[in-house]
Design a protein around this motif. Structure first.
Motif, PDB file in Angstrom:
ATOM      1  N   SER A  25       0.863  -1.049  -0.136  1.00 25.66           N
ATOM      2  CA  SER A  25      -0.020   0.056  -0.157  1.00 25.66           C
ATOM      3  C   SER A  25       0.827   1.242  -0.099  1.00 25.66           C
ATOM      4  CB  SER A  25      -0.876   0.130   1.195  1.00 25.66           C
ATOM      5  OG  SER A  25      -1.750  -1.408   0.964  1.00 25.66           O
ATOM      6  N   LEU A  26       1.882   1.190   0.738  1.00 24.33           N
ATOM      7  CA  LEU A  26       2.977   2.328   0.792  1.00 24.33           C
ATOM      8  C   LEU A  26       3.656   2.460  -0.567  1.00 24.33           C
ATOM      9  CD1 LEU A  26       4.413   1.810   4.332  1.00 24.33           C
ATOM     10  CD2 LEU A  26       2.783   3.591   3.636  1.00 24.33           C
ATOM     11  N   LEU A  27       3.972   1.582  -1.360  1.00 28.74           N
ATOM     12  CA  LEU A  27       4.786   1.372  -2.456  1.00 28.74           C
ATOM     13  C   LEU A  27       3.585   2.194  -3.526  1.00 28.74           C
ATOM     14  CD1 LEU A  27       6.527  -1.902  -2.716  1.00 28.74           C
ATOM     15  CD2 LEU A  27       7.296   0.382  -2.252  1.00 28.74           C
ATOM     16  N   CYS A  28       2.396   1.838  -3.496  1.00 29.12           N
ATOM     17  CA  CYS A  28       1.429   2.223  -4.390  1.00 29.12           C
ATOM     18  C   CYS A  28       0.973   3.543  -4.101  1.00 29.12           C
ATOM     19  CB  CYS A  28       0.073   1.510  -4.216  1.00 29.12           C
ATOM     20  SG  CYS A  28      -0.019  -0.363  -4.494  1.00 29.12           S
ATOM     21  N   VAL A  29       0.984   4.273  -2.919  1.00 35.22           N
ATOM     22  CA  VAL A  29       0.757   5.398  -2.548  1.00 35.22           C
ATOM     23  C   VAL A  29       1.960   6.235  -3.121  1.00 35.22           C
ATOM     24  CG1 VAL A  29       0.738   7.288  -0.673  1.00 35.22           C
ATOM     25  CG2 VAL A  29      -0.552   5.194  -0.736  1.00 35.22           C
ATOM     26  N   GLY A  30       3.116   5.989  -3.155  1.00 31.45           N
ATOM     27  CA  GLY A  30       4.367   6.498  -3.841  1.00 31.45           C
ATOM     28  C   GLY A  30       4.422   6.702  -5.296  1.00 31.45           C
ATOM     29  N   LEU A  31       3.762   6.014  -5.812  1.00 32.81           N
ATOM     30  CA  LEU A  31       3.707   5.743  -7.246  1.00 32.81           C
ATOM     31  C   LEU A  31       2.496   6.360  -8.037  1.00 32.81           C
ATOM     32  CD1 LEU A  31       4.852   2.173  -7.886  1.00 32.81           C
ATOM     33  CD2 LEU A  31       6.119   4.398  -8.124  1.00 32.81           C
ATOM     34  N   LEU A  32       1.548   6.995  -7.089  1.00 36.04           N
ATOM     35  CA  LEU A  32       0.259   7.270  -7.485  1.00 36.04           C
ATOM     36  C   LEU A  32       0.355   8.858  -7.557  1.00 36.04           C
ATOM     37  CD1 LEU A  32      -2.647   5.101  -5.830  1.00 36.04           C
ATOM     38  CD2 LEU A  32      -1.732   4.831  -8.326  1.00 36.04           C
ATOM     39  N   ILE A  53     -11.423  -3.159  -3.372  1.00 41.12           N
ATOM     40  CA  ILE A  53     -11.532  -4.797  -2.980  1.00 41.12           C
ATOM     41  C   ILE A  53     -11.690  -5.590  -3.988  1.00 41.12           C
ATOM     42  CG2 ILE A  53     -12.717  -6.231  -1.169  1.00 41.12           C
ATOM     43  CD1 ILE A  53     -12.561  -3.829   0.866  1.00 41.12           C
ATOM     44  N   PHE A  54     -12.972  -5.042  -4.749  1.00 50.47           N
ATOM     45  CA  PHE A  54     -13.298  -6.164  -5.782  1.00 50.47           C
ATOM     46  C   PHE A  54     -12.277  -6.119  -6.867  1.00 50.47           C
ATOM     47  CE2 PHE A  54     -15.186  -6.598 -10.010  1.00 50.47           C
ATOM     48  CZ  PHE A  54     -15.949  -7.680  -9.831  1.00 50.47           C
ATOM     49  N   VAL A  55     -11.574  -5.121  -7.092  1.00 53.27           N
ATOM     50  CA  VAL A  55     -10.530  -5.441  -8.088  1.00 53.27           C
ATOM     51  C   VAL A  55      -9.391  -6.072  -7.685  1.00 53.27           C
ATOM     52  CG1 VAL A  55      -8.553  -3.939  -9.247  1.00 53.27           C
ATOM     53  CG2 VAL A  55     -10.960  -2.983  -9.130  1.00 53.27           C
ATOM     54  N   LEU A 126       0.294  -3.060  -8.894  1.00 51.44           N
ATOM     55  CA  LEU A 126       0.834  -1.696  -9.248  1.00 51.44           C
ATOM     56  C   LEU A 126       0.131  -1.213 -10.593  1.00 51.44           C
ATOM     57  CD1 LEU A 126       4.361  -1.922  -7.986  1.00 51.44           C
ATOM     58  CD2 LEU A 126       2.600  -0.893  -6.654  1.00 51.44           C
ATOM     59  N   ALA A 127       0.013  -2.238 -11.659  1.00 56.03           N
ATOM     60  CA  ALA A 127      -0.407  -1.704 -12.964  1.00 56.03           C
ATOM     61  C   ALA A 127      -1.875  -1.452 -12.832  1.00 56.03           C
ATOM     62  CB  ALA A 127      -0.127  -2.803 -13.826  1.00 56.03           C
ATOM     63  N   SER A 128      -2.886  -1.912 -11.767  1.00 54.71           N
ATOM     64  CA  SER A 128      -4.073  -1.751 -11.847  1.00 54.71           C
ATOM     65  C   SER A 128      -4.531  -0.562 -11.697  1.00 54.71           C
ATOM     66  CB  SER A 128      -4.679  -2.692 -10.492  1.00 54.71           C
ATOM     67  OG  SER A 128      -4.124  -2.215  -9.488  1.00 54.71           O
ATOM     68  N   PHE A 129      -3.540   0.323 -11.082  1.00 51.64           N
ATOM     69  CA  PHE A 129      -3.921   1.843 -10.793  1.00 51.64           C
ATOM     70  C   PHE A 129      -3.624   2.722 -12.082  1.00 51.64           C
ATOM     71  CE2 PHE A 129      -2.831   0.297  -6.460  1.00 51.64           C
ATOM     72  CZ  PHE A 129      -3.841   0.397  -5.790  1.00 51.64           C
ATOM     73  N   ASP A 130      -2.967   2.077 -12.950  1.00 54.47           N
ATOM     74  CA  ASP A 130      -2.727   2.770 -14.247  1.00 54.47           C
ATOM     75  C   ASP A 130      -3.935   2.743 -15.330  1.00 54.47           C
ATOM     76  OD1 ASP A 130      -0.353   3.601 -13.533  1.00 54.47           O
ATOM     77  OD2 ASP A 130       0.778   1.819 -14.429  1.00 54.47           O
ATOM     78  N   TRP A 131      -4.576   1.481 -14.831  1.00 54.78           N
ATOM     79  CA  TRP A 131      -5.775   0.979 -15.937  1.00 54.78           C
ATOM     80  C   TRP A 131      -7.110   1.448 -15.153  1.00 54.78           C
ATOM     81  CZ3 TRP A 131      -5.787  -0.609 -20.702  1.00 54.78           C
ATOM     82  CH2 TRP A 131      -4.567  -1.185 -21.140  1.00 54.78           C
ATOM     83  N   ILE A 132      -7.167   1.495 -13.759  1.00 56.90           N
ATOM     84  CA  ILE A 132      -8.409   1.491 -13.136  1.00 56.90           C
ATOM     85  C   ILE A 132      -8.264   2.616 -12.244  1.00 56.90           C
ATOM     86  CG2 ILE A 132     -10.253   0.678 -11.581  1.00 56.90           C
ATOM     87  CD1 ILE A 132      -9.192  -2.001 -12.531  1.00 56.90           C
ATOM     88  N   SER A 133      -8.816   3.941 -12.804  1.00 58.56           N
ATOM     89  CA  SER A 133      -8.586   5.166 -11.708  1.00 58.56           C
ATOM     90  C   SER A 133      -9.205   4.962 -10.223  1.00 58.56           C
ATOM     91  CB  SER A 133      -9.221   6.394 -12.547  1.00 58.56           C
ATOM     92  OG  SER A 133      -9.051   7.656 -11.709  1.00 58.56           O
ATOM     93  N   GLY A 230      -3.463  -9.074 -17.332  1.00 54.29           N
ATOM     94  CA  GLY A 230      -3.268  -7.970 -18.359  1.00 54.29           C
ATOM     95  C   GLY A 230      -4.985  -8.110 -18.853  1.00 54.29           C
ATOM     96  N   SER A 231      -5.380  -8.983 -19.217  1.00 59.11           N
ATOM     97  CA  SER A 231      -6.494  -8.977 -19.870  1.00 59.11           C
ATOM     98  C   SER A 231      -7.784  -8.320 -19.008  1.00 59.11           C
ATOM     99  CB  SER A 231      -7.088 -10.478 -20.453  1.00 59.11           C
ATOM    100  OG  SER A 231      -6.172 -10.576 -21.389  1.00 59.11           O
ATOM    101  N   ILE A 232      -7.768  -9.179 -17.667  1.00 53.13           N
ATOM    102  CA  ILE A 232      -8.721  -8.673 -16.529  1.00 53.13           C
ATOM    103  C   ILE A 232      -8.582  -7.116 -16.325  1.00 53.13           C
ATOM    104  CG2 ILE A 232      -7.499  -9.221 -14.592  1.00 53.13           C
ATOM    105  CD1 ILE A 232     -11.259 -10.014 -15.498  1.00 53.13           C
ATOM    106  N   LEU A 233      -7.540  -6.548 -16.298  1.00 55.54           N
ATOM    107  CA  LEU A 233      -7.176  -5.190 -16.201  1.00 55.54           C
ATOM    108  C   LEU A 233      -7.825  -4.306 -17.265  1.00 55.54           C
ATOM    109  CD1 LEU A 233      -3.484  -5.179 -14.460  1.00 55.54           C
ATOM    110  CD2 LEU A 233      -5.770  -4.816 -13.088  1.00 55.54           C
ATOM    111  N   LYS A 234      -7.493  -4.763 -18.463  1.00 59.65           N
ATOM    112  CA  LYS A 234      -8.134  -4.023 -19.591  1.00 59.65           C
ATOM    113  C   LYS A 234      -9.437  -4.155 -19.515  1.00 59.65           C
ATOM    114  CE  LYS A 234      -4.012  -4.867 -22.459  1.00 59.65           C
ATOM    115  NZ  LYS A 234      -3.662  -5.604 -23.808  1.00 59.65           N
ATOM    116  N   ILE A 235      -9.989  -5.227 -19.209  1.00 57.88           N
ATOM    117  CA  ILE A 235     -11.533  -5.064 -18.960  1.00 57.88           C
ATOM    118  C   ILE A 235     -12.203  -4.333 -17.892  1.00 57.88           C
ATOM    119  CG2 ILE A 235     -13.609  -6.581 -18.583  1.00 57.88           C
ATOM    120  CD1 ILE A 235     -12.034  -8.961 -20.000  1.00 57.88           C
ATOM    121  N   LEU A 236     -11.599  -4.403 -16.852  1.00 49.10           N
ATOM    122  CA  LEU A 236     -11.841  -3.406 -15.697  1.00 49.10           C
ATOM    123  C   LEU A 236     -11.629  -1.903 -15.935  1.00 49.10           C
ATOM    124  CD1 LEU A 236     -10.523  -5.750 -12.781  1.00 49.10           C
ATOM    125  CD2 LEU A 236     -13.082  -5.455 -13.383  1.00 49.10           C
ATOM    126  N   GLY A 237     -10.611  -1.778 -16.663  1.00 46.98           N
ATOM    127  CA  GLY A 237     -10.483  -0.369 -17.006  1.00 46.98           C
ATOM    128  C   GLY A 237     -10.833   0.253 -18.306  1.00 46.98           C
TER     129      GLY A 237
END
Length: 238
Positions: A25-32, A53-55, A126-133, A230-237
């Protein structure tokens, strides 16, 4: 940490899971680079938390569903050779599994760790935050694409699991036919006492021969797992 393979098993203490979740979580906060969410109303903030949570659960399941094919292949083999009643507790999936299924799970986990598959799961987070705001309250996964994608995963799971077990199951089927013919032609022979050790011996001999193909199928399995994240991230985002 709840649904992904390796991380969700009981072999990892709960304290380690909580600590690793906090570090990630701390790593994600630093990259967002997101706007301040403290000004949002309480109900909207709660909805965003439930969405995250769902993602996370969906990403873990997309990797775990294909991983279950290894356990299914072991269950099919143990049912054929008579090991189905010998159950062991599998801490990876927190279920009872058979002897061959437990062995295949251990080999799959070792292969996954050797190719840094657990690092790829962390990269997926980490990539999920790039696809899903973070501010997307109603992303596009409400149209049923996620459920369709997961059903396709189940189809791949059964196909790969059957491919892993097919050589030994086919050989043992031929052995059963041969033993049936012998029992009819030589009724004095006690087939009930002879058949189990013969099937177990042939099972291990064939298992040694087809073990390289098992690792080849594991390679295909992990490639599908990486592509699925990768495919599920594209679908969700989308």
């Amino acid at each position: 940490m709840v649904s992904a393979p390796i991380f969700s098993g009981r072999q990892l203490p709960a304290q380690y899971k909580i600590g690793l979740s906090a570090i990630l979580s701390l790593l994600c906060v630093g990259l967002l680079d997101e706007p301040n969410l403290s000004s949002l109303p309480q109900w909207e903030l709660t909805l965003l938390i439930l969405k995250e949570i769902f993602v996370g659960i969906t990403i873990g399941l997309s990797a775990g569903i294909l991983f279950y094919s290894v356990q299914m292949a072991g269950a099919l083999l143990d049912f054929q050779i008579g090991f189905f009643m010998a159950n062991l507790f599998d801490p990876t999936f927190e279920t009872n599994t058979q002897l061959t299924g437990r062995l295949k799970n251990m080999l799959a986990i070792l292969v996954m760790l050797s190719i840094d598959g657990h690092h790829l799961l962390i990269q997926g987070i980490l990539a999920s935050f790039d696809w899903i705001s973070l501010t997307a309250t109603i992303p596009s996964w409400m149209d049923g694409k996620v459920s369709t994608f997961i059903l396709d995963f189940f189809k791949q799971m059964f196909m790969i699991g059957f491919m892993m077990a097919a050589p030994i199951i086919g050989t043992l089927f031929i052995v059963d036919v041969a033993l049936g013919i012998i029992s009819r032609t030589v009724p004095q022979m006690n087939i009930i006492a002879i058949a189990p050790p013969i099937k177990i011996l042939i099972h291990f001999l064939i298992y040694i021969l087809v073990l390289p193909s098992f690792f080849y199928l594991l390679k295909i399995l992990f490639e599908n797992m990486i592509d699925s994240i990768g495919s599920i991230l594209k679908i969700l985002g989308a």
